[in-house]
Design a protein around this motif. Structure first.
Motif, PDB file in Angstrom:
ATOM      1  N   PHE A 164       1.068  -1.045   0.084  1.00  0.00           N
ATOM      2  CA  PHE A 164      -0.188   0.388   0.146  1.00  0.00           C
ATOM      3  C   PHE A 164       1.080   1.416  -0.309  1.00  0.00           C
ATOM      4  O   PHE A 164       0.341   2.039  -0.575  1.00  0.00           O
ATOM      5  CB  PHE A 164      -0.867  -0.417   1.316  1.00  0.00           C
ATOM      6  N   GLU A 165       1.665   1.323   1.041  1.00  0.00           N
ATOM      7  CA  GLU A 165       2.520   2.869   1.025  1.00  0.00           C
ATOM      8  C   GLU A 165       3.268   2.908  -0.476  1.00  0.00           C
ATOM      9  O   GLU A 165       3.725   4.282  -0.687  1.00  0.00           O
ATOM     10  CB  GLU A 165       3.509   2.374   2.573  1.00  0.00           C
ATOM     11  N   GLU A 166       4.090   1.399  -0.157  1.00  0.00           N
ATOM     12  CA  GLU A 166       5.125   1.205  -1.728  1.00  0.00           C
ATOM     13  C   GLU A 166       3.976   2.320  -2.684  1.00  0.00           C
ATOM     14  O   GLU A 166       4.761   3.145  -3.532  1.00  0.00           O
ATOM     15  CB  GLU A 166       5.898   0.460  -2.151  1.00  0.00           C
ATOM     16  N   GLN A 167       3.450   1.934  -3.625  1.00  0.00           N
ATOM     17  CA  GLN A 167       2.975   2.902  -4.902  1.00  0.00           C
ATOM     18  C   GLN A 167       2.327   3.979  -4.762  1.00  0.00           C
ATOM     19  O   GLN A 167       2.147   4.815  -5.290  1.00  0.00           O
ATOM     20  CB  GLN A 167       1.124   1.946  -4.698  1.00  0.00           C
ATOM     21  N   LEU A 168       2.848   4.701  -3.009  1.00  0.00           N
ATOM     22  CA  LEU A 168       1.695   6.545  -3.640  1.00  0.00           C
ATOM     23  C   LEU A 168       4.038   7.165  -2.576  1.00  0.00           C
ATOM     24  O   LEU A 168       3.409   8.169  -2.717  1.00  0.00           O
ATOM     25  CB  LEU A 168       1.156   6.458  -1.840  1.00  0.00           C
ATOM     26  N   VAL A 169       4.653   6.120  -3.111  1.00  0.00           N
ATOM     27  CA  VAL A 169       5.489   7.012  -2.947  1.00  0.00           C
ATOM     28  C   VAL A 169       5.830   7.921  -4.807  1.00  0.00           C
ATOM     29  O   VAL A 169       5.870   7.223  -5.360  1.00  0.00           O
ATOM     30  CB  VAL A 169       6.665   6.106  -2.795  1.00  0.00           C
ATOM     31  N   GLY A 170       6.331   9.109  -4.388  1.00  0.00           N
ATOM     32  CA  GLY A 170       6.202   9.652  -5.735  1.00  0.00           C
ATOM     33  C   GLY A 170       5.160  10.483  -5.957  1.00  0.00           C
ATOM     34  O   GLY A 170       5.027  11.495  -7.172  1.00  0.00           O
ATOM     35  N   VAL A 171       3.979  10.846  -5.487  1.00  0.00           N
ATOM     36  CA  VAL A 171       2.188  10.789  -5.253  1.00  0.00           C
ATOM     37  C   VAL A 171       2.319  12.549  -5.253  1.00  0.00           C
ATOM     38  O   VAL A 171       4.233  13.036  -3.780  1.00  0.00           O
ATOM     39  CB  VAL A 171       1.453  10.680  -5.160  1.00  0.00           C
ATOM     40  N   LYS A 172       1.987  13.494  -5.592  1.00  0.00           N
ATOM     41  CA  LYS A 172       2.306  14.972  -5.442  1.00  0.00           C
ATOM     42  C   LYS A 172       0.707  15.387  -4.220  1.00  0.00           C
ATOM     43  O   LYS A 172      -0.202  14.825  -4.350  1.00  0.00           O
ATOM     44  CB  LYS A 172       2.753  15.906  -6.205  1.00  0.00           C
ATOM     45  N   ALA A 173       0.685  16.731  -3.757  1.00  0.00           N
ATOM     46  CA  ALA A 173      -0.995  16.713  -3.257  1.00  0.00           C
ATOM     47  C   ALA A 173      -1.562  16.914  -4.212  1.00  0.00           C
ATOM     48  O   ALA A 173      -1.420  17.470  -4.608  1.00  0.00           O
ATOM     49  CB  ALA A 173      -0.619  18.068  -2.720  1.00  0.00           C
ATOM     50  N   GLY A 174      -3.334  16.775  -3.906  1.00  0.00           N
ATOM     51  CA  GLY A 174      -3.876  17.068  -5.287  1.00  0.00           C
ATOM     52  C   GLY A 174      -3.857  15.632  -6.148  1.00  0.00           C
ATOM     53  O   GLY A 174      -4.778  15.432  -6.561  1.00  0.00           O
ATOM     54  N   ASP A 175      -2.905  14.921  -6.410  1.00  0.00           N
ATOM     55  CA  ASP A 175      -3.064  13.327  -7.036  1.00  0.00           C
ATOM     56  C   ASP A 175      -4.107  12.265  -7.030  1.00  0.00           C
ATOM     57  O   ASP A 175      -4.828  12.629  -5.497  1.00  0.00           O
ATOM     58  CB  ASP A 175      -1.646  12.628  -7.244  1.00  0.00           C
ATOM     59  N   GLU A 176      -4.984  11.859  -7.655  1.00  0.00           N
ATOM     60  CA  GLU A 176      -5.399  11.135  -7.159  1.00  0.00           C
ATOM     61  C   GLU A 176      -5.061   9.410  -8.335  1.00  0.00           C
ATOM     62  O   GLU A 176      -4.577   9.471  -9.691  1.00  0.00           O
ATOM     63  CB  GLU A 176      -7.193  11.304  -7.856  1.00  0.00           C
ATOM     64  N   LYS A 177      -4.978   8.461  -7.707  1.00  0.00           N
ATOM     65  CA  LYS A 177      -4.143   7.475  -7.803  1.00  0.00           C
ATOM     66  C   LYS A 177      -5.157   6.092  -7.265  1.00  0.00           C
ATOM     67  O   LYS A 177      -5.711   6.300  -6.247  1.00  0.00           O
ATOM     68  CB  LYS A 177      -2.965   7.333  -7.546  1.00  0.00           C
ATOM     69  N   THR A 178      -5.281   5.237  -8.597  1.00  0.00           N
ATOM     70  CA  THR A 178      -5.728   3.733  -8.031  1.00  0.00           C
ATOM     71  C   THR A 178      -4.304   2.696  -7.434  1.00  0.00           C
ATOM     72  O   THR A 178      -3.873   2.619  -8.817  1.00  0.00           O
ATOM     73  CB  THR A 178      -6.537   3.362  -8.608  1.00  0.00           C
ATOM     74  N   ILE A 179      -4.781   1.548  -6.148  1.00  0.00           N
ATOM     75  CA  ILE A 179      -3.338   0.680  -6.075  1.00  0.00           C
ATOM     76  C   ILE A 179      -4.246  -0.505  -5.727  1.00  0.00           C
ATOM     77  O   ILE A 179      -5.074   0.097  -5.741  1.00  0.00           O
ATOM     78  CB  ILE A 179      -3.213   0.849  -4.853  1.00  0.00           C
TER      79      ILE A 179
END
Length: 507
Positions: free
Chosen positions: A201-216
């Motif tokens: 879970f955490e690993e896939q959020l490395v590199g995101v920025k404020a305002g990003d939307e992402k599906t993991i």
């Protein structure tokens, strides 16, 4: 009653005991007479039921109770008349074909404690390794507390999240595109790299920025507590609301006040005390093992095989349990199997030391007071559910062997402290690493334990190459009494927040 010794070899004894049928019959009549006034039967006034009818109704049960009581008394008389000190409970066998109205022929086999000569304590010398607590160690502990009290502040706009940063996120979990209960949350703080969420879970959020939307996509562990999620692949729709970085934590009086203390000096004083207590425990361990090595080197006497077997069984059970938790259980089990006799030697040493400490303690008036015993009992009772505590207390109070086992560790410590006071002790300052190395060296030098230098599962259990407290208290040595165990309350399986559940993290 007739008692005849039939065997006397080493520490083993055997006897034949005959309880006359007339004695048993007389006791049955007495018990029936005692019960008759309490028996109620249609057609008879209370307390007027004839004894022959009472015997007919309750005869088998009364006979069994009387026989058991007669056997217990016979064992007490045997031990008293022959001045025996049983090592374990005697094995009592009632002759085949016995029936009411016959003499009760018993075969009794037991092992006795050896005669142990109390050693002269003059000239006992021990070295006490002392570790002074340096200011740098205290400062290191303060820094660790500060690092665990991170103060996160907003990162610069557009910063990509890294391990150690904190995200504020909303998430929605789905199985096959359908939201599942407990899988959604808003404004959740997540520190990347802290491994508080399920793997991946955490690993896939490395590199995101404020305002990003992402599906993991992640897969729940097979040992996840929620049954409907075990091993399931799930998606999480994530909205990143903020990225924060860890700010500097000032180590000052205000920092200490946030922890509920008055000042930084008070915090340092508490931490110094904890470190001193910890090193004092290691120092005691080193001194105790040194003392036991000295005692073991000066005494070699036969010990009851049943006590050794019971002690070995405990050691072996712990070893095998630890081996099964290793990465390669089969290899770990083979390793301890190859050195099985070495561990049996440890059991011999531990029983011998326990008996020796017992003799030293009794010869010098070492005792556990009634007040100390009550404290032990109350502490042990806290391990049980509230509704089971009184039952546990009553069990200990009614079972001398169980009470002796509870008392044993404290008794052993008191004997050891007595010997420390009698010894000529010299102190030497060392580092913590040197103290730990000395403890390990004493473990490896144990005469009865030719342990290998490196072990996986066995090593932890092998470190307990000391006197068994049960033997030191001259209780029922080594073998555990069957104390009643309260049932453990069932734990809830389903987490409130699926991805954030700590239990999801793999060991």
């Amino acid at each position: 009653m007739q008692i005849v010794e039939t065997s006397n070899e080493g520490l083993k004894r055997a006897f034949s005991v005959t309880i006359p049928a007339k004695d048993i019959a007389a006791r049955i009549d007495g018990e029936v007479a005692r019960l008759a006034p309490q028996v109620r039967m249609p057609g008879f006034r209370p307390g007027k039921v004839p004894a022959n009818l009472v015997k007919k109704m309750h005869g088998p049960a009364v006979h069994q109770d009387v026989l058991n009581a007669a056997i217990r008394e016979a064992m007490d008389k045997l031990v008293q008349d022959h001045k025996l000190r049983p090592a374990m409970q005697p094995a009592v066998t009632l002759g085949e074909g016995y029936d009411q109205g016959q003499d009760a022929a018993l075969t009794v086999e037991l092992e006795v404690l050896p005669e142990v000569t109390v050693p002269a304590l003059d000239g006992l010398k021990l070295e006490k390794l002392v570790v002074p607590v340096a200011d740098a160690e205290v400062d290191e502990q303060v820094a660790k507390i500060a690092s665990g009290s991170k103060n996160f502040v907003d990162a610069k706009k557009g910063k990509k999240a890294e391990n150690g940063d904190q995200l504020i996120i909303d998430f929605t979990g789905k199985l096959d595109g359908v939201e599942f209960e407990g899988g959604s949350a808003q404004d959740t703080a997540l520190e990347l790299g802290a491994e508080r969420f399920i793997p991946g879970f955490e690993e896939q959020l490395v590199g995101v920025k404020a305002g990003d939307e992402k599906t993991i996509t992640v897969t729940f562990p097979e040992d996840y507590p929620a049954e409907n999620l075990k091993g399931q692949a799930a998606t999480f729709d994530i909205v990143v609301k903020a990225v924060k970085i860890a700010g500097e934590t000032a180590i000052d009086d205000d920092f200490a006040k946030n922890l509920g203390l008055e000042s930084l000096d008070q915090l340092k004083g508490l931490l110094r005390g904890q470190l001193e207590q910890e090193t004092a425990g290691l120092t005691r361990t080193q001194m105790k093992r040194q003392l036991l090595d000295v005692l073991a080197a000066g005494h070699d006497f036969d010990v009851p095989p049943s006590m050794v077997e019971a002690e070995f069984s405990q050691i072996w059970q712990q070893l095998t349990q630890e081996a099964t938790r290793e990465e390669d259980p089969a290899a770990a089990l083979k390793e301890i199997e190859d050195e099985k006799e070495d561990y049996r030697g440890i059991a011999v040493r531990r029983v011998r030391l326990g008996l020796l400490l017992s003799e030293i303690g009794q010869a010098n008036g070492v005792e556990v007071s009634q007040q100390e015993m009550q404290m032990l009992l109350q502490q042990a009772a806290q391990q049980y559910r509230p509704e089971d505590r009184q039952r546990f207390v009553e069990y200990i109070q009614s079972e001398p062997l169980a009470a002796a086992q509870l008392r044993a560790p404290l008794y052993e410590d008191k004997v050891v402290d007595f010997l420390f006071d009698k010894a000529e002790v010299t102190e030497r300052e060392v580092t913590r690493d040197e103290l730990q190395a000395a403890i390990e060296a004493e473990e490896g030098a144990a005469p009865a334990a030719a342990k290998p230098a490196k072990k996986a599962a066995p090593k932890k259990a092998a470190k307990k190459d000391e006197a068994p407290a049960e033997a030191a208290a001259e209780a029922k040595p080594a073998k555990k009494a069957a104390a009643p165990k309260a049932e453990k309350a069932e734990k809830e399986a389903a987490p409130k927040k699926a991805p954030a559940k700590k239990a999801a993290k793999k060991d």
